[in-house]
Design an enzyme around this catalytic site. Structure first.
Site, mmCIF file in Angstrom:
data_model
loop_
_atom_site.group_PDB
_atom_site.id
_atom_site.type_symbol
_atom_site.label_atom_id
_atom_site.label_comp_id
_atom_site.label_asym_id
_atom_site.label_seq_id
_atom_site.Cartn_x
_atom_site.Cartn_y
_atom_site.Cartn_z
ATOM 1 N N ASN A 208 -9.391 -2.876 -3.691
ATOM 2 C CA ASN A 208 -9.302 -3.186 -2.250
ATOM 3 C C ASN A 208 -10.311 -2.332 -1.501
ATOM 4 O OD1 ASN A 208 -7.939 -0.638 -1.378
ATOM 5 N ND2 ASN A 208 -6.389 -1.379 -2.812
ATOM 6 N N LYS A 286 -13.963 -8.073 -23.266
ATOM 7 C CA LYS A 286 -14.503 -8.779 -22.104
ATOM 8 C C LYS A 286 -14.195 -10.282 -22.215
ATOM 9 C CE LYS A 286 -18.680 -9.816 -19.614
ATOM 10 N NZ LYS A 286 -20.084 -10.090 -19.758
ATOM 11 N N PRO A 303 5.003 -0.440 -9.581
ATOM 12 C CA PRO A 303 6.107 0.275 -8.931
ATOM 13 C C PRO A 303 5.704 0.651 -7.511
ATOM 14 C CG PRO A 303 4.999 1.681 -10.547
ATOM 15 C CD PRO A 303 4.400 0.315 -10.688
ATOM 16 N N ASP A 304 6.649 0.662 -6.600
ATOM 17 C CA ASP A 304 6.377 1.130 -5.239
ATOM 18 C C ASP A 304 6.562 2.645 -5.251
ATOM 19 O OD1 ASP A 304 6.584 1.924 -2.534
ATOM 20 O OD2 ASP A 304 6.862 -0.196 -2.008
ATOM 21 N N ILE A 305 5.442 3.353 -5.267
ATOM 22 C CA ILE A 305 5.497 4.818 -5.444
ATOM 23 C C ILE A 305 6.249 5.459 -4.279
ATOM 24 C CG2 ILE A 305 4.107 6.879 -5.850
ATOM 25 C CD1 ILE A 305 1.803 4.975 -6.704
ATOM 26 N N PHE A 324 2.145 5.054 5.016
ATOM 27 C CA PHE A 324 1.190 4.334 5.861
ATOM 28 C C PHE A 324 1.497 2.848 5.743
ATOM 29 C CE2 PHE A 324 -2.490 6.705 7.631
ATOM 30 C CZ PHE A 324 -2.038 7.979 7.342
ATOM 31 N N LYS A 342 11.433 1.115 2.907
ATOM 32 C CA LYS A 342 10.986 2.174 1.991
ATOM 33 C C LYS A 342 11.716 3.494 2.232
ATOM 34 C CE LYS A 342 6.518 0.064 1.272
ATOM 35 N NZ LYS A 342 5.435 0.158 0.291
HETATM 36 N N1 CTP Z 1 2.714 2.127 -1.517
HETATM 37 C C1 CTP Z 1 3.038 2.759 -2.695
HETATM 38 N N2 CTP Z 1 3.113 2.046 -3.852
HETATM 39 C C2 CTP Z 1 2.873 0.727 -3.866
HETATM 40 C C3 CTP Z 1 2.519 0.044 -2.644
HETATM 41 C C4 CTP Z 1 2.442 0.786 -1.491
HETATM 42 O O1 CTP Z 1 3.237 3.973 -2.682
HETATM 43 N N3 CTP Z 1 2.954 0.055 -5.004
HETATM 44 C C5 CTP Z 1 2.695 2.902 -0.272
HETATM 45 C C6 CTP Z 1 1.341 3.032 0.387
HETATM 46 O O2 CTP Z 1 0.672 4.195 -0.072
HETATM 47 C C7 CTP Z 1 1.714 3.123 1.849
HETATM 48 C C8 CTP Z 1 2.973 2.282 1.963
HETATM 49 O O3 CTP Z 1 3.498 2.212 0.652
HETATM 50 O O4 CTP Z 1 2.086 4.427 2.222
HETATM 51 C C9 CTP Z 1 2.746 0.898 2.510
HETATM 52 O O5 CTP Z 1 1.698 0.251 1.843
HETATM 53 P P1 CTP Z 1 1.267 -1.211 2.277
HETATM 54 O O6 CTP Z 1 0.158 -1.649 1.383
HETATM 55 O O7 CTP Z 1 1.071 -1.264 3.747
HETATM 56 O O8 CTP Z 1 2.584 -2.016 2.014
HETATM 57 P P2 CTP Z 1 3.150 -2.747 0.781
HETATM 58 O O9 CTP Z 1 4.318 -1.985 0.271
HETATM 59 O O10 CTP Z 1 2.068 -2.979 -0.216
HETATM 60 O O11 CTP Z 1 3.673 -4.095 1.436
HETATM 61 P P3 CTP Z 1 2.836 -5.387 1.928
HETATM 62 O O12 CTP Z 1 1.666 -5.491 0.970
HETATM 63 O O13 CTP Z 1 3.799 -6.467 1.800
HETATM 64 O O14 CTP Z 1 2.415 -5.123 3.330
#
Ligand code: CTP
Length: 398
Positions: A208, A286, A303-305, A324, A342
């Site tokens: 990204n 590849k 995983p959502d850290i 953020f 979260k």
């Molecule tokens: N984050 C994280 N782990 C992930 C995804 C997000 O720790 N797998 C954290 C980011 O570092 C940030 C927050 O979650 O602090 C929100 O990230 P954002 O990309 O805005 O949200 P998402 O959880 O990815 O949700 P969406 O893509 O639906 O907006």
């Protein structure tokens, strides 16, 4: 740092102008600064500017009667708590490494038992030359501290390593070398920053636009206040903030492991733009083009850290967790829902539909249980300083 004193040696390089700002920062923090200007350095900055900024005489010549009468070079070499060489040219480094003493700067550096911090600046080929690398190894073995150089465009039009670190970063390194305590001294803060790269095969990945600029700015601001910072970063080209413990990762899974390994922490700030998905079973070879047949991938969720760290039991969860939210529409509503989902203590939201990602400025809203604050558009550095101040209040008052 009111009782501290620094001698700064300014070598002959175009980066010498940055040392004026460094002197300003040191003076502003209460440090007494004495400047030594080499003959080549005087081609780039004037003694008058240095004297005006330091409010001290400027030392230029080993055999200058006036200089020696004011302060002998031996005394000058011993009276400081730190000697900074900025810019440290290839020539100055070579003199230091071989113990030459044929002008005021080199004599002073040979005569001193004070800690020395060098900020090299030179053309990329000079920096990469085996002679400079040899000198660098000698200086490191002699206990000389080093900051930089950075990679980037050079005054000569070339690109590469050799740019002197920015004054702010040298100032942070100087503060650390001077052992200055700050309001966050003794606090450990963890920051995730930058993008993650999720492999498709050995040569392709999903990424990204995150530059890591905001995360680096926050890390810098926290180090300045004395925090010990674990800076967990995805692949970025912004310079590593001075004074942090850097942990480089590529993928979301690696970032998660690094975060868990860095705990416990007094606060954690999740600035990273973590990929939500990864390719299920990335190829080890590849993927070849197959005439007319498009590849298809299946994804699995990372995983959502942030959410995982927020859900830790109270004893292991950082006292303050900041997330953020990068949004492009319904910014505030989405952010409010994200904060609830979260369970982070603070959430900083910004509209990333413009040039925020990769840009120099940011306009955020800070969401806390006590209320919401709209901050005006400001540089990422300013935003970082402001956030660091609020964080300091929050974790030092409890
Ligand atoms: N984050 C994280 N782990 C992930 C995804 C997000 O720790 N797998 C954290 C980011 O570092 C940030 C927050 O979650 O602090 C929100 O990230 P954002 O990309 O805005 O949200 P998402 O959880 O990815 O949700 P969406 O893509 O639906 O907006």
């Amino acid at each position: 740092m009111n009782s501290k004193s620094v001698t700064i040696i300014i070598g002959g390089g175009i980066a010498a102008y940055k040392s004026l700002e460094l002197i300003r920062l040191l003076k502003k923090s209460g440090v007494r600064v004495r400047a030594v200007l080499t003959r080549a350095g005087a081609e780039f900055v004037t003694p008058l500017s240095l004297s005006a900024l330091t409010c001290e005489p400027v030392y230029q010549n080993l055999f200058d009667l006036d200089n020696e009468a004011q302060m002998g070079h031996i005394q000058l070499s011993r009276s400081a708590d730190l000697i900074i060489v900025a810019p440290a040219t290839a020539d100055l480094m070579a003199k230091m490494a071989s113990g030459l003493a044929n002008d005021l700067a080199s004599t002073l550096l040979l005569a001193t038992d004070t800690p020395v911090l060098i900020a090299p600046a030179m053309n990329v080929r000079m920096w990469k030359h085996p002679a400079t690398m040899r000198n660098l190894a000698i200086l490191k073995a002699d206990g000389i501290a080093l900051i930089g150089p950075d990679e980037g465009d050079m005054a000569c039009g070339e690109f590469g390593f050799g740019r002197m670190k920015e004054p702010e970063a040298i100032f942070v390194a100087a503060q650390a070398a001077l052992g200055a305590p700050g309001p966050l001294t003794g606090k450990h803060i963890l920051i995730t920053s930058g993008p993650t790269h999720e492999p498709i095969d050995p040569v392709r990945y999903i990424a990204n636009r995150s530059s890591g600029r905001q995360g680096a700015a926050i890390a810098n601001a926290l180090v300045r206040l004395g925090a010990s910072v674990s800076y967990i970063t995805g692949p970025v080209s912004v310079p590593t903030p001075a004074g942090v413990t850097e942990i480089k990762v590529e993928t979301a899974l690696q970032m998660f492991d690094a975060v868990k390994a860095a705990l416990p922490a007094d606060a954690a700030i999740f600035v990273a733009a973590v990929a939500d998905w990864r390719v299920d079973c990335a190829d080890t070879k590849k993927i070849k083009k197959n005439a007319g047949k498009l590849p298809s991938f299946s994804f699995c969720e990372n995983p959502d850290i942030l959410a995982n760290i927020c859900a830790l039991p109270k004893q292991t969860r950082p006292a303050l967790v900041i997330g953020f939210a990068a949004e492009t529409d319904n910014v505030l509503d989405n952010a409010r829902a994200k904060k609830k989902r979260k369970k982070c203590d603070w959430l900083i939201t910004n509209d990333v539909s413009g040039d925020v990602m990769g840009g120099a400025n940011n306009q955020i809203t800070l969401l806390r249980d006590e209320g919401e604050e709209n901050w005006p558009l400001m540089s990422k550095d300013e935003m970082a300083t402001r956030l660091a101040t609020q964080l300091t209040k929050a974790i030092t008052s409890s």
